[in-house]
Write an enzyme that holds these catalytic residues in place. Structure first.
Site, PDB file in Angstrom:
ATOM      1  CG  HIS A  11     -44.168 -17.474 -74.020  1.00  0.00           C
ATOM      2  ND1 HIS A  11     -45.372 -16.839 -73.904  1.00  0.00           N
ATOM      3  CD2 HIS A  11     -43.232 -16.499 -73.998  1.00  0.00           C
ATOM      4  CE1 HIS A  11     -45.187 -15.538 -73.825  1.00  0.00           C
ATOM      5  NE2 HIS A  11     -43.891 -15.291 -73.873  1.00  0.00           N
TER       6      HIS A  11
HETATM    7  C1  UD1 Z   1     -38.892 -14.379 -75.826  1.00  0.00           C
HETATM    8  C2  UD1 Z   1     -38.982 -13.097 -74.994  1.00  0.00           C
HETATM    9  C3  UD1 Z   1     -40.394 -12.971 -74.408  1.00  0.00           C
HETATM   10  C4  UD1 Z   1     -41.451 -13.077 -75.489  1.00  0.00           C
HETATM   11  C5  UD1 Z   1     -41.232 -14.387 -76.245  1.00  0.00           C
HETATM   12  C6  UD1 Z   1     -42.244 -14.582 -77.350  1.00  0.00           C
HETATM   13  C7  UD1 Z   1     -36.950 -12.374 -73.830  1.00  0.00           C
HETATM   14  C8  UD1 Z   1     -36.275 -12.293 -72.527  1.00  0.00           C
HETATM   15  N1  UD1 Z   1     -38.080 -13.131 -73.863  1.00  0.00           N
HETATM   16  O1  UD1 Z   1     -39.056 -15.475 -74.956  1.00  0.00           O
HETATM   17  O2  UD1 Z   1     -40.518 -11.703 -73.778  1.00  0.00           O
HETATM   18  O3  UD1 Z   1     -42.721 -13.021 -74.900  1.00  0.00           O
HETATM   19  O4  UD1 Z   1     -39.916 -14.363 -76.800  1.00  0.00           O
HETATM   20  O5  UD1 Z   1     -42.048 -15.818 -77.980  1.00  0.00           O
HETATM   21  O6  UD1 Z   1     -36.498 -11.786 -74.775  1.00  0.00           O
HETATM   22  N2  UD1 Z   1     -36.552 -21.352 -79.694  1.00  0.00           N
HETATM   23  C9  UD1 Z   1     -36.655 -22.078 -80.842  1.00  0.00           C
HETATM   24  N3  UD1 Z   1     -36.801 -21.396 -82.034  1.00  0.00           N
HETATM   25  C10 UD1 Z   1     -36.852 -20.043 -82.098  1.00  0.00           C
HETATM   26  C11 UD1 Z   1     -36.733 -19.314 -80.897  1.00  0.00           C
HETATM   27  C12 UD1 Z   1     -36.593 -19.980 -79.696  1.00  0.00           C
HETATM   28  O7  UD1 Z   1     -36.618 -23.293 -80.836  1.00  0.00           O
HETATM   29  O8  UD1 Z   1     -36.988 -19.482 -83.204  1.00  0.00           O
HETATM   30  C13 UD1 Z   1     -36.431 -22.091 -78.399  1.00  0.00           C
HETATM   31  C14 UD1 Z   1     -34.994 -22.300 -77.972  1.00  0.00           C
HETATM   32  O9  UD1 Z   1     -34.933 -23.520 -77.283  1.00  0.00           O
HETATM   33  C15 UD1 Z   1     -34.781 -21.161 -76.976  1.00  0.00           C
HETATM   34  C16 UD1 Z   1     -36.147 -21.063 -76.327  1.00  0.00           C
HETATM   35  O10 UD1 Z   1     -37.068 -21.335 -77.378  1.00  0.00           O
HETATM   36  O11 UD1 Z   1     -33.754 -21.416 -76.072  1.00  0.00           O
HETATM   37  C17 UD1 Z   1     -36.438 -19.709 -75.734  1.00  0.00           C
HETATM   38  O12 UD1 Z   1     -36.233 -18.676 -76.698  1.00  0.00           O
HETATM   39  P1  UD1 Z   1     -35.818 -17.199 -76.200  1.00  0.00           P
HETATM   40  O13 UD1 Z   1     -35.710 -16.280 -77.345  1.00  0.00           O
HETATM   41  O14 UD1 Z   1     -34.625 -17.291 -75.289  1.00  0.00           O
HETATM   42  O15 UD1 Z   1     -37.002 -16.754 -75.272  1.00  0.00           O
HETATM   43  P2  UD1 Z   1     -38.587 -16.930 -75.400  1.00  0.00           P
HETATM   44  O16 UD1 Z   1     -39.022 -17.870 -74.342  1.00  0.00           O
HETATM   45  O17 UD1 Z   1     -39.011 -17.199 -76.798  1.00  0.00           O
END
Ligand code: UD1
Length: 384
Positions: free
Chosen positions: A224
């Site tokens: 991820h």
């Molecule tokens: C975040 C954390 C990372 C952690 C990871 C675990 C930061 C900078 N990164 O990364 O350290 O290891 O979580 O998962 O805080 N999305 C969904 N549903 C959700 C959440 C996210 O669809 O419930 C999708 C969205 O398209 C979003 C993307 O995932 O834009 C990334 O989510 P985001 O919270 O920005 O970062 P992670 O990659 O999950």
């Protein structure tokens, strides 16, 4: 010694926070005469599979406040969280704010806490990858610089903080709180049946039936990190390696993170994965399901920091798809189970052959014993 209760407000935001808050909430609840506690969820993660399922499975109380921040750029997430969290602080007036880990919620709430002159405690302090391209490293540096109490997992983390000039009295080595949850939940996880689990979570569209699954006869991959999944020049060769060189050797289970799924689907790589023999794509798993897979995997391939740590305690050989780690204690050279292979296919190939022939070896750093939350609460009791 004061008789007033300490008013603690703790913050979670994203999936890796949830398994770490559960033991802390439970340990605080044992002293209702000494603490009041408010749980805030920033809402950085919001899908049921990324958030609610952990609250349910780990019996974490429903958050008192949900900021509902959701996805966005880093500045959007941090900025929106700070604006909303400032109001919560002004309303609840905590004595202490407790943040965990290194996600955007951790950093945003730390800055807001200190600007509101509230004492700040950080659980999982002192981890350093020394790689400022990682958003988490920025979050860790900012949070630790602002924290009044820094709870660490191991001696390497202590040394990092001391080198940065943190006064020793603020550093409390308490062990790894995530292992509290692992120890509390491992029996429930172990009771899960592999085939039923994969059948329940498998994504639709696979062109092959589920391969037979037996302990020590399958591998797991999770990816991820933006550095692995946002750039197709990196992700596509990794996918080819998994399809051609891992899944035909041992069934490969891949719980797909939403960020990764977005890239795989939009790039057209998804179809090839769905039709690959031996490959099982699943939705993001619950806590017990993921622990069950870790328990019996022959090899874990991952870019997750938490899984590196869990693999140590479960003895599962782990290939870490990163060039560095903020958790060096998990590496083989420090007595752990994990090997850094970056995202280079040649290194991955060599690493996979070696890991697949390595026996399980349990590695448990000092204080990763299931009692970390009790030690943290004891530190707060001493403040009274
Ligand atoms: C975040 C954390 C990372 C952690 C990871 C675990 C930061 C900078 N990164 O990364 O350290 O290891 O979580 O998962 O805080 N999305 C969904 N549903 C959700 C959440 C996210 O669809 O419930 C999708 C969205 O398209 C979003 C993307 O995932 O834009 C990334 O989510 P985001 O919270 O920005 O970062 P992670 O990659 O999950």
């Amino acid at each position: 010694m004061s008789h007033a209760k300490i008013n603690i407000l703790s913050v979670v935001g994203a999936r890796p926070n949830f398994m770490k808050i559960a033991p802390f909430v439970r340990a605080l609840a044992r002293f209702p005469d000494e603490f009041t506690h408010t749980l805030v969820h920033t809402g950085q993660h919001y899908d049921a599979a990324m958030s609610k399922s952990f609250f349910r499975d780990l019996s974490i109380p429903v958050p008192d406040v949900d900021l509902g921040i959701g996805s966005g750029t880093h500045a959007e997430q941090v900025g929106k969280t700070m604006i909303a969290f400032e109001k919560v602080i002004q309303d609840r007036k905590p004595d202490w704010i407790v943040v965990i880990g290194d996600v955007n919620a951790t950093c945003a709430c730390s800055i807001t806490a200190k600007k509101e002159h509230i004492q700040l405690a950080h659980i999982e302090s002192g981890l350093r990858s020394f790689d400022l391209d990682m958003p988490e490293e920025i979050n860790r540096l900012v949070t630790d610089r602002l924290s009044d109490l820094l709870f660490t997992t191991d001696s390497i983390a202590d040394a990092n903080l001391l080198k940065e000039g943190v006064p020793p009295a603020r550093i409390k080595r308490v062990g790894n709180i995530m292992i509290d949850t692992l120890e509390a939940q491992r029996a429930t996880a172990a009771a899960l049946d592999l085939t039923s689990l994969c059948t329940a979570f498998a994504l639709p569209g696979a062109s092959h039936p589920l391969p037979p699954l037996k302990d020590n006869r399958y591998c797991v991959i999770t990816l991820h990190r933006p550095s692995n999944v946002d750039d197709l020049d990196i992700l596509a060769p990794l996918v080819t390696f998994l399809i051609e060189e891992v899944a035909p050797v041992l069934p490969l289970i891949w719980p797909v993170h939403p960020r990764t799924r977005n890239t795989l689907e939009s790039s057209g790589l998804w179809k090839g994965l769905q039709t690959a023999p031996g490959l099982i794509l699943t939705q993001p798993l619950g806590y017990h399901e993921m622990l069950r897979l870790t328990t019996g995997a022959k090899v874990m391939l991952t870019d997750s920091g938490g899984l590196q740590e869990e693999c140590c305690v479960m003895g599962t050989p782990c290939l870490t798809l990163r060039w560095n780690t903020e958790r060096p204690i998990t590496l083989r050279e420090h007595g752990g189970v994990s090997v850094l292979v970056g995202n280079d296919v040649e290194r991955l190939r060599t690493g996979f052959r070696e890991a697949a022939s390595r026996p399980r070896t349990i590695c448990r750093p000092p204080l990763w014993d299931g009692h970390t939350a009790e030690r943290i609460v004891a530190c707060f009791k001493e403040l009274k």
